[in-house]
Scaffold this motif. Structure first.
Motif, PDB file in Angstrom:
ATOM      1  N   ARG A  87      -1.677 -44.280  -9.198  1.00  0.00           N
ATOM      2  CA  ARG A  87      -1.309 -44.731 -10.532  1.00  0.00           C
ATOM      3  C   ARG A  87      -0.949 -43.502 -11.368  1.00  0.00           C
ATOM      4  O   ARG A  87      -1.586 -42.466 -11.276  1.00  0.00           O
ATOM      5  N   LYS A  88       0.103 -43.644 -12.164  1.00  0.00           N
ATOM      6  CA  LYS A  88       0.525 -42.546 -13.029  1.00  0.00           C
ATOM      7  C   LYS A  88       0.927 -43.090 -14.389  1.00  0.00           C
ATOM      8  O   LYS A  88       1.573 -44.133 -14.474  1.00  0.00           O
ATOM      9  N   SER A  89       0.566 -42.365 -15.447  1.00  0.00           N
ATOM     10  CA  SER A  89       0.855 -42.871 -16.779  1.00  0.00           C
ATOM     11  C   SER A  89       0.947 -41.749 -17.804  1.00  0.00           C
ATOM     12  O   SER A  89       0.504 -40.625 -17.565  1.00  0.00           O
ATOM     13  N   LYS A  90       1.550 -42.085 -18.926  1.00  0.00           N
ATOM     14  CA  LYS A  90       1.546 -41.229 -20.102  1.00  0.00           C
ATOM     15  C   LYS A  90       0.754 -41.962 -21.179  1.00  0.00           C
ATOM     16  O   LYS A  90       0.995 -43.143 -21.452  1.00  0.00           O
ATOM     17  N   VAL A  91      -0.178 -41.258 -21.798  1.00  0.00           N
ATOM     18  CA  VAL A  91      -1.114 -41.899 -22.719  1.00  0.00           C
ATOM     19  C   VAL A  91      -1.187 -41.112 -24.023  1.00  0.00           C
ATOM     20  O   VAL A  91      -1.171 -39.876 -24.020  1.00  0.00           O
ATOM     21  N   ARG A  92      -1.269 -41.845 -25.140  1.00  0.00           N
ATOM     22  CA  ARG A  92      -1.450 -41.204 -26.447  1.00  0.00           C
ATOM     23  C   ARG A  92      -2.836 -41.532 -26.990  1.00  0.00           C
ATOM     24  O   ARG A  92      -3.291 -42.678 -26.943  1.00  0.00           O
ATOM     25  N   LEU A  93      -3.499 -40.505 -27.494  1.00  0.00           N
ATOM     26  CA  LEU A  93      -4.836 -40.644 -28.058  1.00  0.00           C
ATOM     27  C   LEU A  93      -4.810 -40.229 -29.522  1.00  0.00           C
ATOM     28  O   LEU A  93      -4.358 -39.126 -29.859  1.00  0.00           O
ATOM     29  N   THR A  94      -5.278 -41.112 -30.403  1.00  0.00           N
ATOM     30  CA  THR A  94      -5.360 -40.801 -31.830  1.00  0.00           C
ATOM     31  C   THR A  94      -6.814 -40.917 -32.266  1.00  0.00           C
ATOM     32  O   THR A  94      -7.420 -41.975 -32.157  1.00  0.00           O
TER      33      THR A  94
END
Length: 273
Positions: free
Chosen positions: A61-68
């Motif tokens: 599995r591969k992903s791009k994630v944003r954390l705020t």
């Protein structure tokens, strides 16, 4: 050094929330499924969790994630990272690397979850030319521990409490209590699983005194080639007066990934780029 360690904690947070079944110990599934009639509530609680973990599993599995992250005084920090996961019957390995802001792009962590063994987070500190290992009980930025994000369902006895309806969807309520010989700041977890896709919709985490510590609200899910996954989660930390929003910007389930990226030495390679 303190700044680097804080960023490392954020990477671990991402890895656990979105790439370890969003609060579950590593597994490739295979738990009981199908007709659960005749089960006790305790047995059905385990069945519901096993079905969730089974559906969430994937070899790669591969992903791009944003954390705020927003703390009580309104201060906000935003990070974007790439996350890659390799999952087998024996081990789950997750590589997480910050890509934004650019000045932090050399910071990465490798999370190793061998079957029936303790989880280890590995980072490379280039200034000291050494690897650093840590467990899952360390408190990270925002006041969360990786242990509670990992969930580690096998530390808990789970019981089915009943069915509810939320926003027009049927959910299955499961209560998970810490086993007597296990240790965790989280003594009880109450989870609402969607009755149709078995994804969690809400998790409430309590301490041994019954005080609610965190609230996880799944605000959005998406589907990719027949697979549903959590795409946006809001975490409210009642103790630290902070809120964390985690969003999946891109998701893929490739047939394979370069195996060298799941080795400790690859952390050195990233640090030298």
């Amino acid at each position: 050094m303190e700044k680097v360690l804080k960023k490392i904690g954020i990477l671990t947070l991402i890895a656990f929330v979105f790439f370890d079944a969003g609060c579950g110990r590593n597994t490739t599934g295979g738990g009981p499924t199908g007709d659960s009639s005749g089960e006790t509530n305790s047995e059905k609680g385990g069945t519901i969790i096993a079905e969730y973990l089974k559906r969430d599993s994937s070899p790669f599995r591969k992903s791009k994630v944003r954390l705020t992250v927003t703390i009580g005084n309104g201060e906000k920090e935003v990070f974007v990272m790439n996350v890659s996961r390799k999952q087998t019957d024996e081990e789950t390995v997750t590589l997480t690397q910050i890509i934004e802001p650019e000045e932090d792009s050399k910071i990465a962590t490798l999370t190793l979850e061998p079957k029936e063994k303790e989880t280890v987070n590995v980072t490379y500190i280039s200034s000291r030319d050494q690897f650093r290992e840590s467990g899952t009980n360390k408190i990270f930025f925002g006041g969360l521990t990786s242990q509670e994000l990992l969930g580690e369902w096998d530390k808990y006895d789970s019981t089915f409490l009943g069915e509810k309806e939320i926003d027009g969807r049927k959910v299955l309520e499961v209560e998970s209590k810490l086993k007597p010989k296990e240790s965790s700041v989280i003594a009880r977890i109450v989870t609402l699983f969607d009755a149709e896709d078995h994804l969690p919709r809400e998790l409430r985490l309590f301490n041994s005194d019954g005080k609610e510590l965190r609230l996880f609200k799944i605000e959005e899910t998406k589907e990719l080639r027949g697979r549903k996954f959590v795409s946006k989660t809001l975490i409210t930390n009642h103790i630290y007066n902070s809120k964390i929003i985690i969003e999946v910007l891109e998701m893929t389930f490739p047939e394979g990934l370069p195996l060298e990226i799941f080795e400790k030495e690859y952390l050195k390679t990233l640090a030298s780029k």
